[in-house]
Design an enzyme around this catalytic site. Sequence first.
Site, PDB file in Angstrom:
ATOM      1  N   CYS A 158       0.877  -1.165   0.000  1.00 41.90           N
ATOM      2  CA  CYS A 158       0.000   0.000   0.000  1.00 41.90           C
ATOM      3  C   CYS A 158       0.920   1.222   0.000  1.00 41.90           C
ATOM      4  O   CYS A 158       2.038   1.145  -0.487  1.00 41.90           O
ATOM      5  CB  CYS A 158      -0.987  -0.008   1.172  1.00 41.90           C
ATOM      6  SG  CYS A 158      -0.225   0.173   2.793  1.00 41.90           S
ATOM      7  N   ARG A 159       0.491   2.350   0.560  1.00 44.42           N
ATOM      8  CA  ARG A 159       1.335   3.547   0.514  1.00 44.42           C
ATOM      9  C   ARG A 159       2.499   3.444   1.501  1.00 44.42           C
ATOM     10  O   ARG A 159       3.650   3.685   1.130  1.00 44.42           O
ATOM     11  CB  ARG A 159       0.495   4.796   0.807  1.00 44.42           C
ATOM     12  CG  ARG A 159       1.245   6.093   0.621  1.00 44.42           C
ATOM     13  CD  ARG A 159       0.309   7.295   0.639  1.00 44.42           C
ATOM     14  NE  ARG A 159       1.055   8.519   0.371  1.00 44.42           N
ATOM     15  CZ  ARG A 159       1.574   9.290   1.317  1.00 44.42           C
ATOM     16  NH1 ARG A 159       1.439   8.978   2.597  1.00 44.42           N
ATOM     17  NH2 ARG A 159       2.231  10.389   0.991  1.00 44.42           N
TER      18      ARG A 159
END
Length: 109
Positions: free
Chosen positions: A61-62
């Site tokens: 994810c980020r």
Amino acid sequence: MIPTVSIDGVPNPLPEGLTVLDVREDVEWEHGHIEGAVHIPLMDLPSRLDEVPDGQVLVVCRVGGRSSQAVAWLTQHGRDVVNLDGGMLDWAGAGRPMVSENGQAPQVV
């Protein structure tokens, strides 16, 4: 315990047979992602479990928060998954290759 790896522990290039699962939202994906990754936003994962490839999967994810949730859930469902600690920010920071869907230079948003 969530199976986790830092960017330093991820081979470059990625090994054959390793799938990347990106659990970020659509807009994040469009700005930049790992080429060949499978995109299933975290909230869609329960309804799209059958789209997660078999074999070893690196979940991103980020920064690593949503992907750790995904890894915890997928592990309960018998999947061979590992979380990328630091996520796409560390991936980009390490100069690893990315592609975008919007015609602009790939970036992590």
